[in-house]
Design a protein around this motif. Structure first.
Motif, PDB file in Angstrom:
ATOM      1  N   GLN A   1      21.123  30.344  62.666  1.00 33.80           N
ATOM      2  CA  GLN A   1      21.517  31.557  63.092  1.00 33.80           C
ATOM      3  C   GLN A   1      22.758  32.068  62.499  1.00 33.80           C
ATOM      4  O   GLN A   1      22.145  32.812  61.376  1.00 33.80           O
ATOM      5  CB  GLN A   1      21.800  31.881  64.613  1.00 33.80           C
ATOM      6  CG  GLN A   1      21.847  33.372  64.374  1.00 33.80           C
ATOM      7  CD  GLN A   1      21.704  34.481  65.558  1.00 33.80           C
ATOM      8  OE1 GLN A   1      22.624  33.469  66.075  1.00 33.80           O
ATOM      9  NE2 GLN A   1      21.062  35.781  65.996  1.00 33.80           N
ATOM     10  N   ALA A   2      24.148  31.801  61.858  1.00 32.99           N
ATOM     11  CA  ALA A   2      24.986  31.657  61.133  1.00 32.99           C
ATOM     12  C   ALA A   2      24.541  32.124  59.355  1.00 32.99           C
ATOM     13  O   ALA A   2      24.694  32.307  58.796  1.00 32.99           O
ATOM     14  CB  ALA A   2      26.541  31.274  61.571  1.00 32.99           C
TER      15      ALA A   2
ATOM     16  N   ARG B   1      16.066  37.053  49.741  1.00 30.90           N
ATOM     17  CA  ARG B   1      16.125  36.983  50.973  1.00 30.90           C
ATOM     18  C   ARG B   1      15.179  37.000  52.334  1.00 30.90           C
ATOM     19  O   ARG B   1      15.248  36.767  53.022  1.00 30.90           O
ATOM     20  CB  ARG B   1      17.127  37.968  50.577  1.00 30.90           C
ATOM     21  CG  ARG B   1      17.497  39.030  52.216  1.00 30.90           C
ATOM     22  CD  ARG B   1      18.341  39.679  51.594  1.00 30.90           C
ATOM     23  NE  ARG B   1      17.700  41.225  51.274  1.00 30.90           N
ATOM     24  CZ  ARG B   1      16.793  41.997  52.252  1.00 30.90           C
ATOM     25  NH1 ARG B   1      16.175  42.213  53.712  1.00 30.90           N
ATOM     26  NH2 ARG B   1      15.903  42.850  51.193  1.00 30.90           N
TER      27      ARG B   1
ATOM     28  N   ARG C   1      21.972  40.144  49.973  1.00 32.25           N
ATOM     29  CA  ARG C   1      21.750  41.773  49.418  1.00 32.25           C
ATOM     30  C   ARG C   1      23.096  41.949  48.329  1.00 32.25           C
ATOM     31  O   ARG C   1      22.767  42.873  47.643  1.00 32.25           O
ATOM     32  CB  ARG C   1      22.463  42.059  50.520  1.00 32.25           C
ATOM     33  CG  ARG C   1      21.394  42.386  51.597  1.00 32.25           C
ATOM     34  CD  ARG C   1      21.439  43.057  53.343  1.00 32.25           C
ATOM     35  NE  ARG C   1      20.662  42.361  53.920  1.00 32.25           N
ATOM     36  CZ  ARG C   1      19.586  43.242  54.365  1.00 32.25           C
ATOM     37  NH1 ARG C   1      19.374  44.675  53.607  1.00 32.25           N
ATOM     38  NH2 ARG C   1      18.623  43.409  54.645  1.00 32.25           N
TER      39      ARG C   1
ATOM     40  N   GLU D   1      22.432  31.993  58.452  1.00 32.89           N
ATOM     41  CA  GLU D   1      20.559  32.685  58.302  1.00 32.89           C
ATOM     42  C   GLU D   1      21.205  34.046  57.798  1.00 32.89           C
ATOM     43  O   GLU D   1      21.305  34.946  57.028  1.00 32.89           O
ATOM     44  CB  GLU D   1      19.463  32.773  58.579  1.00 32.89           C
ATOM     45  CG  GLU D   1      18.461  31.609  59.041  1.00 32.89           C
ATOM     46  CD  GLU D   1      17.623  31.742  60.132  1.00 32.89           C
ATOM     47  OE1 GLU D   1      17.246  32.984  60.436  1.00 32.89           O
ATOM     48  OE2 GLU D   1      16.395  31.007  60.408  1.00 32.89           O
ATOM     49  N   SER D   2      22.218  34.119  58.498  1.00 41.71           N
ATOM     50  CA  SER D   2      22.800  35.607  58.193  1.00 41.71           C
ATOM     51  C   SER D   2      23.750  35.625  57.195  1.00 41.71           C
ATOM     52  O   SER D   2      23.544  36.484  56.596  1.00 41.71           O
ATOM     53  CB  SER D   2      23.586  35.636  59.693  1.00 41.71           C
ATOM     54  OG  SER D   2      24.755  37.561  59.373  1.00 41.71           O
ATOM     55  N   ALA D   3      24.401  34.340  56.830  1.00 37.07           N
ATOM     56  CA  ALA D   3      24.880  34.298  55.789  1.00 37.07           C
ATOM     57  C   ALA D   3      24.756  34.415  54.005  1.00 37.07           C
ATOM     58  O   ALA D   3      24.829  35.267  53.017  1.00 37.07           O
ATOM     59  CB  ALA D   3      25.325  33.222  55.820  1.00 37.07           C
ATOM     60  N   THR D   4      23.243  33.490  54.177  1.00 37.56           N
ATOM     61  CA  THR D   4      22.428  33.842  53.513  1.00 37.56           C
ATOM     62  C   THR D   4      21.587  35.548  52.853  1.00 37.56           C
ATOM     63  O   THR D   4      21.752  36.161  51.401  1.00 37.56           O
ATOM     64  CB  THR D   4      20.818  32.650  53.454  1.00 37.56           C
ATOM     65  OG1 THR D   4      21.336  31.648  54.179  1.00 37.56           O
ATOM     66  CG2 THR D   4      20.197  33.232  52.186  1.00 37.56           C
ATOM     67  N   ASP D   5      21.751  35.757  54.561  1.00 41.94           N
ATOM     68  CA  ASP D   5      20.796  37.442  53.605  1.00 41.94           C
ATOM     69  C   ASP D   5      22.169  37.835  53.389  1.00 41.94           C
ATOM     70  O   ASP D   5      21.832  39.247  52.269  1.00 41.94           O
ATOM     71  CB  ASP D   5      20.687  38.264  55.207  1.00 41.94           C
ATOM     72  CG  ASP D   5      20.283  39.270  55.140  1.00 41.94           C
ATOM     73  OD1 ASP D   5      18.313  39.120  54.846  1.00 41.94           O
ATOM     74  OD2 ASP D   5      20.686  40.259  55.376  1.00 41.94           O
ATOM     75  N   SER D   6      22.842  37.906  54.132  1.00 42.13           N
ATOM     76  CA  SER D   6      24.286  38.689  53.123  1.00 42.13           C
ATOM     77  C   SER D   6      24.610  38.499  51.500  1.00 42.13           C
ATOM     78  O   SER D   6      24.654  39.306  50.767  1.00 42.13           O
ATOM     79  CB  SER D   6      25.549  38.953  54.030  1.00 42.13           C
ATOM     80  OG  SER D   6      25.326  39.636  55.590  1.00 42.13           O
TER      81      SER D   6
ATOM     82  N   THR E   1      13.745  31.806  54.630  1.00 43.50           N
ATOM     83  CA  THR E   1      13.955  31.126  55.794  1.00 43.50           C
ATOM     84  C   THR E   1      12.281  30.486  56.278  1.00 43.50           C
ATOM     85  O   THR E   1      11.953  28.772  56.281  1.00 43.50           O
ATOM     86  CB  THR E   1      13.443  32.293  56.999  1.00 43.50           C
ATOM     87  OG1 THR E   1      14.517  33.060  57.146  1.00 43.50           O
ATOM     88  CG2 THR E   1      13.083  31.533  58.331  1.00 43.50           C
TER      89      THR E   1
END
Length: 267
Positions: free
Chosen positions: A20-21, A39, A31, A23-28, A43
């Motif tokens: 989860q972390a 982005r 962006r 994926e969140s880091a990749t998303d940020s 996944t």
């Protein structure tokens, strides 16, 4: 450090992060770096890569190619939109069997856009319903998709814009703006008579582009009939010269296949 070529494992975690972390880091990061395609697709592509045991370098290449392809598509869409085409037309949709006057090989060669690269003109001459505007828009679209700046306009609209610009003392800027595009598509040239002032202003645009950037026109009049549009014989001859020198001329004929299709549908 992971050896180049090592297959992706479903249990791998960058920097020891949880899934989860990560994926969140990749998303940020996407962006921040303006990577919208990666982005949104990361996944699913990561799951596919793990399932197919892709190498890290292979997975990275897939991500980057997806972003590059999507950027190229968006740029192409922006250029097509900026061209101002009144409707969508493509070479694939053109019915060559309905108009045997047109050589498919010639049209598909033009579709490579080499003539635009060389700054050569194109004239599409024929009666209404013979495919002139379809080809003009389709070839203009091909040019936009190949990275060229394209502008579509009706002849009367262009002349009216030039007259207004001249009255507002903005003629130089307007001519320069039309001079900068790689391909200027002028439709319905010859449908209406132009006064001397309008014809001279149009001539200035053509002169600005001569042997530098391409002009493609569609006209329902043969060159011999252009004196109805450009009433000054010398100016008419000069405009014909600008639009034909070193370029291609496609005669689409006199038989309207649109009318033939309408009659066939009604019978």
């Amino acid at each position: 450090m992971t050896r180049k070529g090592t297959a992706l494992m479903t249990t791998s975690r960058p920097r020891g992060l949880t899934e989860q972390a990560a994926e969140s880091a990749t998303d940020s990061a996407c962006r921040m770096l303006k990577l919208p395609t990666i982005r949104t697709k990361f996944t699913d592509m990561a799951e596919t890569a793990a399932r197919e045991q892709m190498t890290y370098t292979g997975f990275l290449a897939e991500l980057l190619m997806a972003e590059c392809d999507d950027r190229a598509r968006r740029r192409s869409e922006r250029r097509i939109k900026a061209a101002g085409f009144p409707r969508q037309k493509s070479l694939r949709e053109f019915d060559f069997e309905a108009n045997p006057s047109i050589d498919p090989a010639v049209v598909h060669t033009l579709g490579s856009c080499e003539w635009v690269k060389k700054g050569q003109p194109l004239c599409l001459i024929g009666d209404s319903g013979t495919g002139k505007s379809h080809l003009l828009i389709a070839l203009g679209t091909e040019a936009a998709m190949n990275g060229f700046r394209v502008k579509y306009t009706l002849a009367t609209k262009l002349v009216n814009e030039l007259v207004e610009a001249s009255d507002d003392k903005q003629l130089g800027k307007t001519i320069a703006r039309y001079g900068r595009v790689d391909l200027l598509c002028i439709d319905e040239l010859g449908y209406m008579e132009l006064d001397r002032r309008g014809a001279e202003l149009l001539f200035q645009v053509l002169t600005e582009r001569e042997e530098k950037n391409s002009v493609a026109i569609a006209s329902n009049e043969s060159f011999g009939g252009w004196t109805k549009t450009f009433t000054d014989p010398r100016l008419c001859a000069a405009i014909v010269d600008r639009l034909t020198f070193g370029g291609a001329i496609i005669e689409t004929g006199t038989d309207s296949y649109r009318l033939a299709q309408t009659r066939a549908a009604a019978s």
